[in-house]
Design a protein around this motif. Structure first.
Motif, PDB file in Angstrom:
ATOM      1  N   GLU A   1      69.938  31.546   0.938  1.00 38.10           N
ATOM      2  CA  GLU A   1      69.576  31.581   2.360  1.00 38.10           C
ATOM      3  C   GLU A   1      70.813  31.761   3.244  1.00 38.10           C
ATOM      4  OE1 GLU A   1      67.322  28.025   3.011  1.00 38.10           O
ATOM      5  OE2 GLU A   1      65.579  28.783   1.897  1.00 38.10           O
TER       6      GLU A   1
ATOM      7  N   LEU B   1      75.382  23.087  -2.383  1.00 36.25           N
ATOM      8  CA  LEU B   1      74.124  23.692  -1.986  1.00 36.25           C
ATOM      9  C   LEU B   1      73.286  23.990  -3.220  1.00 36.25           C
ATOM     10  CD1 LEU B   1      75.414  26.356   0.589  1.00 36.25           C
ATOM     11  CD2 LEU B   1      74.505  24.081   1.072  1.00 36.25           C
TER      12      LEU B   1
ATOM     13  N   GLU C   1      69.432  27.318  -1.227  1.00 45.14           N
ATOM     14  CA  GLU C   1      70.195  27.190   0.017  1.00 45.14           C
ATOM     15  C   GLU C   1      71.327  28.214   0.058  1.00 45.14           C
ATOM     16  OE1 GLU C   1      69.707  22.437   1.031  1.00 45.14           O
ATOM     17  OE2 GLU C   1      71.146  23.055  -0.519  1.00 45.14           O
TER      18      GLU C   1
END
Length: 108
Positions: free
Chosen positions: A86, A79, A83
């Motif tokens: 998140e 990631l 990301e």
């Protein structure tokens, strides 16, 4: 209607509390206990009825899940930093965070 005698055993303090509550309710102990038990049974029946559909769905899903093939091995995905933040934020919303901002059960 014929009546049936049921014998129960309880602590003296519980028996005294029941007697006091029955007296305040204007009932004898037998009527008070029958009323309390009947009320509890009606509540339990209503809850079971309310959740019967959900319980049936869960049972069906569990049966269907038993027929599913084994889960494939986890695939490692890299990631980006954005990301990852998140994902951490989403997990925090679902699981909450402790006072240090960590998710419960998540090593720092």
């Amino acid at each position: 209607m014929a009546k049936t005698r049921i014998s129960i055993s309880l602590e003296q303090a519980q028996a005294e509390r029941i007697r006091q509550h029955a007296e305040r309710s204007g009932m004898d102990v037998s009527a008070y206990l029958v009323h309390a038990a009947t009320r509890q049974m009606a509540e339990s029946d209503a809850i079971e009825e309310q959740f019967a559909g959900v319980d049936a769905l869960i049972a069906r899903a569990e049966r269907e899940a038993a027929d599913l093939p084994e889960e494939p091995a986890a695939v490692s995905v890299e990631l980006t930093e954005q990301e990852r933040r998140e994902v951490e934020e989403a997990l925090g919303l679902v699981h909450g965070r402790d006072q240090q901002g960590r998710r419960p059960g998540h090593a720092a």
